[in-house]
Design a protein around this motif. Structure first.
Motif, PDB file in Angstrom:
ATOM      1  N   TRP A   1      16.332  75.210  26.405  1.00  0.00           N
ATOM      2  CA  TRP A   1      16.025  75.235  27.918  1.00  0.00           C
ATOM      3  C   TRP A   1      17.387  75.309  29.270  1.00  0.00           C
ATOM      4  O   TRP A   1      17.133  76.316  29.701  1.00  0.00           O
ATOM      5  N   ILE A   2      18.008  75.071  28.321  1.00  0.00           N
ATOM      6  CA  ILE A   2      19.334  74.579  29.029  1.00  0.00           C
ATOM      7  C   ILE A   2      20.217  75.907  28.788  1.00  0.00           C
ATOM      8  O   ILE A   2      20.546  76.392  30.162  1.00  0.00           O
ATOM      9  N   THR A   3      19.743  76.792  27.995  1.00  0.00           N
ATOM     10  CA  THR A   3      20.714  77.525  27.617  1.00  0.00           C
ATOM     11  C   THR A   3      20.278  78.772  28.086  1.00  0.00           C
ATOM     12  O   THR A   3      20.743  79.970  28.908  1.00  0.00           O
ATOM     13  N   THR A   4      18.808  78.795  28.210  1.00  0.00           N
ATOM     14  CA  THR A   4      17.898  80.115  28.787  1.00  0.00           C
ATOM     15  C   THR A   4      18.398  79.551  30.774  1.00  0.00           C
ATOM     16  O   THR A   4      18.817  80.900  31.382  1.00  0.00           O
ATOM     17  N   ASP A   5      17.914  78.291  30.929  1.00  0.00           N
ATOM     18  CA  ASP A   5      18.767  77.876  32.570  1.00  0.00           C
ATOM     19  C   ASP A   5      19.981  78.912  32.718  1.00  0.00           C
ATOM     20  O   ASP A   5      20.319  79.530  34.080  1.00  0.00           O
ATOM     21  N   ALA A   6      21.375  78.659  32.141  1.00  0.00           N
ATOM     22  CA  ALA A   6      22.639  79.075  32.074  1.00  0.00           C
ATOM     23  C   ALA A   6      21.966  80.658  32.461  1.00  0.00           C
ATOM     24  O   ALA A   6      23.260  81.302  32.703  1.00  0.00           O
ATOM     25  N   LEU A   7      21.464  80.835  31.064  1.00  0.00           N
ATOM     26  CA  LEU A   7      22.012  82.495  30.735  1.00  0.00           C
ATOM     27  C   LEU A   7      21.074  83.622  32.136  1.00  0.00           C
ATOM     28  O   LEU A   7      21.404  84.481  32.322  1.00  0.00           O
ATOM     29  N   LEU A   8      20.301  82.638  33.025  1.00  0.00           N
ATOM     30  CA  LEU A   8      19.618  83.582  33.712  1.00  0.00           C
ATOM     31  C   LEU A   8      20.534  83.207  34.854  1.00  0.00           C
ATOM     32  O   LEU A   8      20.273  84.215  35.504  1.00  0.00           O
ATOM     33  N   ALA A   9      20.835  82.357  35.241  1.00  0.00           N
ATOM     34  CA  ALA A   9      21.955  81.633  36.572  1.00  0.00           C
ATOM     35  C   ALA A   9      23.465  83.874  35.934  1.00  0.00           C
ATOM     36  O   ALA A   9      23.770  83.755  36.733  1.00  0.00           O
ATOM     37  N   ALA A  10      23.323  83.388  34.580  1.00  0.00           N
ATOM     38  CA  ALA A  10      24.440  84.388  34.387  1.00  0.00           C
ATOM     39  C   ALA A  10      24.146  85.905  34.478  1.00  0.00           C
ATOM     40  O   ALA A  10      24.688  86.828  35.538  1.00  0.00           O
ATOM     41  N   ALA A  11      22.548  86.427  34.532  1.00  0.00           N
ATOM     42  CA  ALA A  11      22.224  87.832  34.843  1.00  0.00           C
ATOM     43  C   ALA A  11      22.388  87.584  36.319  1.00  0.00           C
ATOM     44  O   ALA A  11      22.559  89.207  36.966  1.00  0.00           O
ATOM     45  N   ALA A  12      21.989  86.613  37.409  1.00  0.00           N
ATOM     46  CA  ALA A  12      21.517  86.847  38.407  1.00  0.00           C
ATOM     47  C   ALA A  12      23.574  87.293  39.480  1.00  0.00           C
ATOM     48  O   ALA A  12      23.737  87.780  40.097  1.00  0.00           O
ATOM     49  N   ALA A  13      24.317  86.595  38.284  1.00  0.00           N
ATOM     50  CA  ALA A  13      25.970  86.417  39.545  1.00  0.00           C
ATOM     51  C   ALA A  13      25.996  88.507  38.569  1.00  0.00           C
ATOM     52  O   ALA A  13      26.724  88.648  39.243  1.00  0.00           O
ATOM     53  N   GLU A  14      25.446  88.374  37.327  1.00  0.00           N
ATOM     54  CA  GLU A  14      26.230  89.725  37.018  1.00  0.00           C
ATOM     55  C   GLU A  14      25.726  90.473  37.972  1.00  0.00           C
ATOM     56  O   GLU A  14      26.510  91.472  38.250  1.00  0.00           O
ATOM     57  N   GLN A  15      24.159  90.654  38.140  1.00  0.00           N
ATOM     58  CA  GLN A  15      23.622  91.699  39.471  1.00  0.00           C
ATOM     59  C   GLN A  15      24.570  91.370  40.392  1.00  0.00           C
ATOM     60  O   GLN A  15      24.395  92.345  40.498  1.00  0.00           O
ATOM     61  N   CYS A  16      25.225  90.077  40.875  1.00  0.00           N
ATOM     62  CA  CYS A  16      25.159  90.365  42.218  1.00  0.00           C
ATOM     63  C   CYS A  16      26.550  91.376  41.649  1.00  0.00           C
ATOM     64  O   CYS A  16      27.593  92.092  42.856  1.00  0.00           O
ATOM     65  N   ARG A  17      27.377  91.001  40.813  1.00  0.00           N
ATOM     66  CA  ARG A  17      28.620  91.030  40.349  1.00  0.00           C
ATOM     67  C   ARG A  17      29.170  92.719  40.615  1.00  0.00           C
ATOM     68  O   ARG A  17      30.176  93.774  41.089  1.00  0.00           O
ATOM     69  N   ALA A  18      27.728  93.494  40.172  1.00  0.00           N
ATOM     70  CA  ALA A  18      27.847  94.604  39.682  1.00  0.00           C
ATOM     71  C   ALA A  18      27.450  95.777  40.832  1.00  0.00           C
ATOM     72  O   ALA A  18      28.060  96.267  41.141  1.00  0.00           O
ATOM     73  N   ILE A  19      27.113  94.844  42.000  1.00  0.00           N
ATOM     74  CA  ILE A  19      27.100  95.534  43.294  1.00  0.00           C
ATOM     75  C   ILE A  19      28.104  95.877  44.054  1.00  0.00           C
ATOM     76  O   ILE A  19      28.888  96.512  43.981  1.00  0.00           O
ATOM     77  N   SER A  20      29.013  94.562  43.792  1.00  0.00           N
ATOM     78  CA  SER A  20      30.273  94.225  44.181  1.00  0.00           C
ATOM     79  C   SER A  20      31.264  95.546  44.354  1.00  0.00           C
ATOM     80  O   SER A  20      32.628  96.062  44.748  1.00  0.00           O
ATOM     81  N   ALA A  21      31.418  95.815  42.607  1.00  0.00           N
ATOM     82  CA  ALA A  21      32.275  96.932  41.810  1.00  0.00           C
ATOM     83  C   ALA A  21      31.367  97.976  42.638  1.00  0.00           C
ATOM     84  O   ALA A  21      32.237  98.775  42.282  1.00  0.00           O
ATOM     85  N   GLY A  22      30.822  98.023  42.724  1.00  0.00           N
ATOM     86  CA  GLY A  22      30.141  99.728  43.756  1.00  0.00           C
ATOM     87  C   GLY A  22      29.400  99.907  42.656  1.00  0.00           C
ATOM     88  O   GLY A  22      28.891  99.873  41.348  1.00  0.00           O
ATOM     89  N   PRO A  23      28.439 101.893  42.447  1.00  0.00           N
ATOM     90  CA  PRO A  23      27.051 101.771  41.738  1.00  0.00           C
ATOM     91  C   PRO A  23      28.272 102.255  40.395  1.00  0.00           C
ATOM     92  O   PRO A  23      29.584 102.899  40.587  1.00  0.00           O
ATOM     93  N   ARG A  24      27.266 102.250  39.695  1.00  0.00           N
ATOM     94  CA  ARG A  24      28.429 102.813  37.676  1.00  0.00           C
ATOM     95  C   ARG A  24      27.792 103.707  37.725  1.00  0.00           C
ATOM     96  O   ARG A  24      26.510 104.169  37.773  1.00  0.00           O
ATOM     97  N   GLU A  25      28.079 105.016  37.264  1.00  0.00           N
ATOM     98  CA  GLU A  25      27.267 105.742  36.322  1.00  0.00           C
ATOM     99  C   GLU A  25      26.873 105.814  35.097  1.00  0.00           C
ATOM    100  O   GLU A  25      27.520 105.056  34.743  1.00  0.00           O
ATOM    101  N   ALA A  26      25.236 106.144  35.444  1.00  0.00           N
ATOM    102  CA  ALA A  26      24.808 106.184  34.730  1.00  0.00           C
ATOM    103  C   ALA A  26      25.133 107.021  33.285  1.00  0.00           C
ATOM    104  O   ALA A  26      26.028 108.191  33.076  1.00  0.00           O
ATOM    105  N   ARG A  27      24.638 106.701  31.590  1.00  0.00           N
ATOM    106  CA  ARG A  27      25.456 106.727  30.610  1.00  0.00           C
ATOM    107  C   ARG A  27      23.857 107.695  30.316  1.00  0.00           C
ATOM    108  O   ARG A  27      24.042 105.944  29.376  1.00  0.00           O
ATOM    109  N   ALA A  28      23.860 108.146  28.922  1.00  0.00           N
ATOM    110  CA  ALA A  28      23.148 107.477  27.377  1.00  0.00           C
ATOM    111  C   ALA A  28      23.893 107.097  26.899  1.00  0.00           C
ATOM    112  O   ALA A  28      24.726 106.703  26.794  1.00  0.00           O
TER     113      ALA A  28
END
Length: 499
Positions: A237-264
């Motif tokens: 459960w603790i590992t899951t909670d940490a990964l959820l927090a990391a996912a939310a942080a990664e979404q915010c980081r991706a926004i601040s880093a600017g749009p990414r180019e799509a790739r196959a």
């Protein structure tokens, strides 16, 4: 030499340090060296829930994200809010005489997470591919059913008999977990919108760990130990909670880093159905061993496992052949346009992190139309094959020579220490050009080669290809023999002078 820490975002590094600290404190508590273990574990879950909720709220309020993605992060915010409030809610429910208080809050947490994952935007597909992804996700779901039946639901039913009360008591966890497993498997198999790829992978990892933790809970439930919460369950459960927090942080980081180019790219969940089938057969073999007899179930389980292994191996070969065919030019054996594009995007992104150079060569054959007109298309195809062999000899790994179509070729180069390495390869290709025998005639291979290089993080895929195109046209203007040219600012079209 670049330190690995430069490749890890600071927020993920901080979460990793916090996670390790929590595990150390939990281990100390488990051995009676600090506060009671459950209090430490619940406190850690609340901390990760708070961190995740802050980032999830930020992501849900970003207008740059797709509406469905903002809805998904709002649902994750609700899920994390349930997690944060769980200690208070559990205390109130237990005071009211509800003995399954922990289960009530946990199921509410999982249901909110289920809604969130269902809202994540997935990659577009045609109806046939969507059906294939759904069938593969169904295979994963069936494997999950087998696993939960073996470790939790089955033992509980065997001990208490099959009745509506037993089904409700033992089936709530499996039902919500299986729904969660199906949704995440479908998302991984289909792939997500580029804006959510990395956050979704972190969420998927957290979901699978959660599934494992609930499997432990089901095992305890099935063996009459429901009053206990094992350290393994809290660890999941603790590992899951940490990964959820990391996912939310990664979404915010991706926004601040600017749009990414799509790739196959190949879906990260393509092997899940095979893993599900393999796990189901492994459980059958384990059950047969426990029965301590080969007849009838032991022999049948072994035979079924061998048959499934052979079928899965053949299917893997067919899938690999299909993937290669989709990314390979059938005439020359070189990579095709789709693979070139995906590789170029990946090279530029990786080299931006590692501090190395990337390069693209755009190549157009000279005199190819005359060969087709005078000797025919069959001879023209042989010329293309001979030229492809030149590229294979001259482009060292990890460089990727490609045929873009017709008599147009390209080369993607990566991990360069200096731009001169790209120029050396262009010169090597030019030097290798020579006469080849086609239908008893000597034909001189010739091409125009344009070279463009990108410093770490300097250019996008479209920009570097555009520059290489301009350089190629410059080389073509120099004469019909093999020439190569490097992009320079003067090659760019100049704006028309004002009247």
């Amino acid at each position: 030499m670049h330190s690995w820490t430069k490749r890890v975002p600071p927020v993920h590094l901080a979460l990793g340090v916090l996670y390790v600290a929590v595990l150390i404190l939990s281990t100390a508590a488990l051995h009676g060296e600090s506060a009671p273990y459950e209090q430490v574990a619940e406190g850690a879950r609340v901390v990760f829930g708070l961190i995740g909720m802050v980032y999830a709220i930020r992501a849900a309020r970003q207008p740059a994200l797709l509406p469905r993605l903002r809805q998904a992060w709002r649902a994750i915010t609700v899920s994390l809010a349930v997690l944060i409030a769980s200690p208070l809610v559990v205390g109130g429910l237990k005071a009211a005489g509800i003995t399954a208080a922990d289960d009530v809050t946990h199921v509410a947490f999982v249901i909110a997470l289920l809604v969130a994952l269902q809202r994540f935007p997935l990659a577009p597909m045609n109806s046939r591919d969507r059906l294939k992804a759904a069938l593969d996700a169904g295979t994963v779901l069936a494997g999950g059913v087998v696993l939960l039946w073996y470790v939790s639901f089955g033992p509980y039913v065997d001990a208490h008999g099959l009745s509506p009360t037993v089904v409700v008591a033992a089936g709530v966890y499996p039902l919500v977990d299986l729904a969660l497993l199906f949704i995440i498997a479908r998302a991984l198999l289909r792939g997500s919108d580029p804006s959510a790829t990395r956050p979704l992978r972190l969420l998927a990892a957290g979901t699978l760990v959660l599934f494992a933790g609930d499997g432990v809970h089901g095992y305890l439930h099935g063996h009459g130990q429901i009053e206990m919460h094992s350290p393994w369950q809290f660890f999941c459960w603790i590992t899951t909670d940490a990964l959820l927090a990391a996912a939310a942080a990664e979404q915010c980081r991706a926004i601040s880093a600017g749009p990414r180019e799509a790739r196959a790219e190949v879906s990260g969940g393509r092997h899940l159905p095979f893993a599900a089938v393999a796990m189901a057969h492994a459980l059958m073999l384990i059950a047969a061993v426990h029965e301590d007899t080969l007849y009838p179930w032991g022999g049948l389980a072994i035979g079924g496992t061998v048959l499934s292994a052979l079928v899965l191996f053949r299917q893997t070969l067919v899938q690999r052949e299909s993937d290669e065919r989709a990314l390979t030019d059938s005439l020359t054996g070189l990579a095709n346009r789709a693979r070139f594009r995906a590789t170029s995007y990946r090279n530029l992104a990786r080299n931006a992190r590692s501090g190395r150079w990337s390069a693209v060569l755009v190549i157009d054959m000279n005199g190819f139309k005359e060969v087709n007109d005078t000797l025919g298309h069959k001879s023209g195809d042989l010329v293309l094959v001979e030229f492809a062999e030149v590229l294979k000899r001259c482009v060292p790994a990890p460089g990727l020579p490609c045929r873009m179509g017709g008599d147009e070729f390209s080369v993607a180069l990566t991990d360069l220490d200096h731009p001169s390495q790209a120029y050396d390869i262009a010169g090597r290709i030019a030097a290798e050009m020579g006469p080849v025998a086609i239908d008893n005639q000597l034909i001189q291979l010739a091409a125009s080669i344009g070279v463009a290089v990108s410093a770490p993080g300097e250019l996008t895929h479209d920009e570097i290809v555009h520059r290489a195109d301009l350089a190629m046209y410059r080389a073509k203007a120099l004469g019909p023999q093999t020439r190569w040219a490097v992009w320079q600012e003067s090659l760019e079209p100049q704006p028309a002078a004002a009247a």
